[in-house]
Design a protein around this motif. Structure first.
Motif, PDB file in Angstrom:
ATOM      1  N   GLY A   1       0.787  -1.224   0.000  1.00 24.72           N
ATOM      2  CA  GLY A   1       0.000   0.000   0.000  1.00 24.72           C
ATOM      3  C   GLY A   1       0.819   1.274   0.000  1.00 24.72           C
ATOM      4  N   GLY A   2       2.135   1.146   0.091  1.00 24.78           N
ATOM      5  CA  GLY A   2       3.006   2.322   0.094  1.00 24.78           C
ATOM      6  C   GLY A   2       3.447   2.684  -1.311  1.00 24.78           C
ATOM      7  N   PRO A   3       4.260   3.743  -1.432  1.00 28.64           N
ATOM      8  CA  PRO A   3       4.779   4.129  -2.744  1.00 28.64           C
ATOM      9  C   PRO A   3       5.647   3.011  -3.323  1.00 28.64           C
ATOM     10  N   LEU A   4       5.565   2.822  -4.623  1.00 30.99           N
ATOM     11  CA  LEU A   4       6.359   1.802  -5.303  1.00 30.99           C
ATOM     12  C   LEU A   4       7.822   2.233  -5.307  1.00 30.99           C
ATOM     13  N   GLU A   5       8.681   1.420  -4.704  1.00 32.70           N
ATOM     14  CA  GLU A   5      10.103   1.725  -4.636  1.00 32.70           C
ATOM     15  C   GLU A   5      10.827   1.112  -5.828  1.00 32.70           C
ATOM     16  N   PRO A   6      12.018   1.622  -6.169  1.00 31.07           N
ATOM     17  CA  PRO A   6      12.791   1.052  -7.273  1.00 31.07           C
ATOM     18  C   PRO A   6      13.138  -0.407  -7.001  1.00 31.07           C
ATOM     19  N   CYS A   7      13.235  -1.182  -8.061  1.00 31.84           N
ATOM     20  CA  CYS A   7      13.572  -2.602  -7.948  1.00 31.84           C
ATOM     21  C   CYS A   7      15.062  -2.822  -8.190  1.00 31.84           C
ATOM     22  N   GLY A   8      15.591  -2.335  -9.312  1.00 31.78           N
ATOM     23  CA  GLY A   8      16.997  -2.567  -9.583  1.00 31.78           C
ATOM     24  C   GLY A   8      17.535  -1.773 -10.757  1.00 31.78           C
ATOM     25  N   THR A   9      18.780  -1.364 -10.619  1.00 30.37           N
ATOM     26  CA  THR A   9      19.409  -0.582 -11.688  1.00 30.37           C
ATOM     27  C   THR A   9      20.689  -1.226 -12.214  1.00 30.37           C
TER      28      THR A   9
ATOM     29  N   TRP B   1      15.010  -8.210 -10.621  1.00 28.57           N
ATOM     30  CA  TRP B   1      14.387  -8.064 -11.933  1.00 28.57           C
ATOM     31  C   TRP B   1      12.881  -8.029 -11.789  1.00 28.57           C
ATOM     32  N   CYS B   2      12.242  -7.159 -12.530  1.00 24.92           N
ATOM     33  CA  CYS B   2      10.773  -7.096 -12.555  1.00 24.92           C
ATOM     34  C   CYS B   2      10.272  -8.212 -13.465  1.00 24.92           C
ATOM     35  N   VAL B   3       9.703  -9.240 -12.863  1.00 24.48           N
ATOM     36  CA  VAL B   3       9.242 -10.390 -13.638  1.00 24.48           C
ATOM     37  C   VAL B   3       7.730 -10.342 -13.821  1.00 24.48           C
ATOM     38  N   VAL B   4       7.279 -11.042 -14.854  1.00 21.96           N
ATOM     39  CA  VAL B   4       5.856 -11.155 -15.142  1.00 21.96           C
ATOM     40  C   VAL B   4       5.197 -11.908 -13.982  1.00 21.96           C
TER      41      VAL B   4
ATOM     42  N   VAL C   1      14.248 -11.287  -6.664  1.00 16.26           N
ATOM     43  CA  VAL C   1      15.687 -11.465  -6.509  1.00 16.26           C
ATOM     44  C   VAL C   1      15.926 -12.889  -6.998  1.00 16.26           C
ATOM     45  N   VAL C   2      16.410 -13.001  -8.222  1.00 19.88           N
ATOM     46  CA  VAL C   2      16.436 -14.298  -8.895  1.00 19.88           C
ATOM     47  C   VAL C   2      17.466 -15.248  -8.291  1.00 19.88           C
ATOM     48  N   SER C   3      17.111 -16.538  -8.336  1.00 20.83           N
ATOM     49  CA  SER C   3      17.992 -17.608  -7.854  1.00 20.83           C
ATOM     50  C   SER C   3      18.278 -18.547  -9.018  1.00 20.83           C
ATOM     51  N   THR C   4      19.227 -19.430  -8.832  1.00 21.71           N
ATOM     52  CA  THR C   4      19.553 -20.430  -9.849  1.00 21.71           C
ATOM     53  C   THR C   4      18.318 -21.263 -10.193  1.00 21.71           C
TER      54      THR C   4
ATOM     55  N   TYR D   1       9.611  -0.608 -18.601  1.00 25.37           N
ATOM     56  CA  TYR D   1      10.026   0.658 -19.222  1.00 25.37           C
ATOM     57  C   TYR D   1      11.515   0.930 -19.043  1.00 25.37           C
ATOM     58  N   ARG D   2      12.251  -0.038 -18.485  1.00 21.45           N
ATOM     59  CA  ARG D   2      13.686   0.082 -18.207  1.00 21.45           C
ATOM     60  C   ARG D   2      13.985   1.365 -17.443  1.00 21.45           C
ATOM     61  N   ASP D   3      13.184   1.558 -16.362  1.00 19.34           N
ATOM     62  CA  ASP D   3      13.366   2.716 -15.500  1.00 19.34           C
ATOM     63  C   ASP D   3      13.800   2.312 -14.093  1.00 19.34           C
ATOM     64  N   GLY D   4      14.094   1.003 -13.906  1.00 18.79           N
ATOM     65  CA  GLY D   4      14.525   0.521 -12.606  1.00 18.79           C
ATOM     66  C   GLY D   4      13.388   0.168 -11.665  1.00 18.79           C
ATOM     67  N   SER D   5      12.151   0.341 -12.134  1.00 13.97           N
ATOM     68  CA  SER D   5      10.986   0.146 -11.290  1.00 13.97           C
ATOM     69  C   SER D   5       9.985  -0.797 -11.956  1.00 13.97           C
ATOM     70  N   CYS D   6       9.171  -1.468 -11.145  1.00 19.06           N
ATOM     71  CA  CYS D   6       8.154  -2.388 -11.674  1.00 19.06           C
ATOM     72  C   CYS D   6       6.850  -1.651 -11.981  1.00 19.06           C
ATOM     73  N   THR D   7       6.984  -0.478 -12.594  1.00 20.59           N
ATOM     74  CA  THR D   7       5.806   0.250 -13.041  1.00 20.59           C
ATOM     75  C   THR D   7       5.157  -0.530 -14.176  1.00 20.59           C
ATOM     76  N   SER D   8       3.859  -0.344 -14.332  1.00 14.89           N
ATOM     77  CA  SER D   8       3.131  -1.092 -15.356  1.00 14.89           C
ATOM     78  C   SER D   8       2.078  -0.188 -15.966  1.00 14.89           C
ATOM     79  N   GLY D   9       1.962  -0.271 -17.270  1.00 12.22           N
ATOM     80  CA  GLY D   9       0.963   0.521 -17.970  1.00 12.22           C
ATOM     81  C   GLY D   9       0.308  -0.312 -19.042  1.00 12.22           C
ATOM     82  N   PRO D  10      -0.495   0.304 -19.879  1.00 14.14           N
ATOM     83  CA  PRO D  10      -1.240  -0.435 -20.899  1.00 14.14           C
ATOM     84  C   PRO D  10      -0.350  -1.193 -21.884  1.00 14.14           C
ATOM     85  N   GLU D  11       0.869  -0.703 -22.115  1.00  8.13           N
ATOM     86  CA  GLU D  11       1.776  -1.369 -23.052  1.00  8.13           C
ATOM     87  C   GLU D  11       2.350  -2.655 -22.461  1.00  8.13           C
TER      88      GLU D  11
END
Length: 134
Positions: free
Chosen positions: A13-21, A82-85, A48-51, A28-38
């Motif tokens: 419920g808080g502001p969306l923080e950056p995921c990774g740079t 990484w922002c994953v589906v 945080v990906v694992s093997t 949108y390759r902005d470092g954040s898991c923002t999502s829009g119609p595209e």
């Protein structure tokens, strides 16, 4: 440099923080898991990906390990954020190979696909809402 904050919310419920740079993530390759119609796939879970997670993704036809320079994609290594589906994260969860999740950087839109309890189970950040229990 981290991207500017957005008005999108995280699963807590808080502001969306950056995921990774490093590498720079997000639809949108902005470092954040923002999502829009595209973003039809909804790249909303900050993983945080694992093997194991990367192996399951490869089996699902979503190879996140192989560099794809033509798309500016360096390929991921264990420990990368990484922002994953959302549905792909859920599939890995159901296969017993879920990755860690940064709740503060996971978009609330992920909850349309993934139950909050599943995300909390793999949280690698301590949410602010736990507070003082005294």
């Amino acid at each position: 440099m981290l991207p500017e904050p957005t008005d999108e919310r995280n699963v807590l419920g808080g502001p969306l923080e950056p995921c990774g740079t490093d590498p720079v993530t997000g639809f949108y390759r902005d470092g954040s898991c923002t999502s829009g119609p595209e973003d039809r796939g909804r790249h909303t879970v900050c993983a945080v990906v694992s093997t194991e997670f990367l192996a399951v993704q490869r089996e699902l036809g979503n190879d996140l390990s192989t560099p794809r320079p033509e798309y500016g994609f360096p390929g991921l290594r264990p420990g990368d954020r990484w922002c994953v589906v959302a549905i792909r994260w859920l599939q890995a969860y159901q296969a017993g190979a879920a990755s860690g999740v940064v709740l503060a950087a996971t978009n609330a839109r992920a909850l349309e696909v993934v139950p909050l309890e599943a995300l909390r189970r793999y949280a690698v950040d301590v949410p602010d809402d736990i507070g003082d229990l005294s």
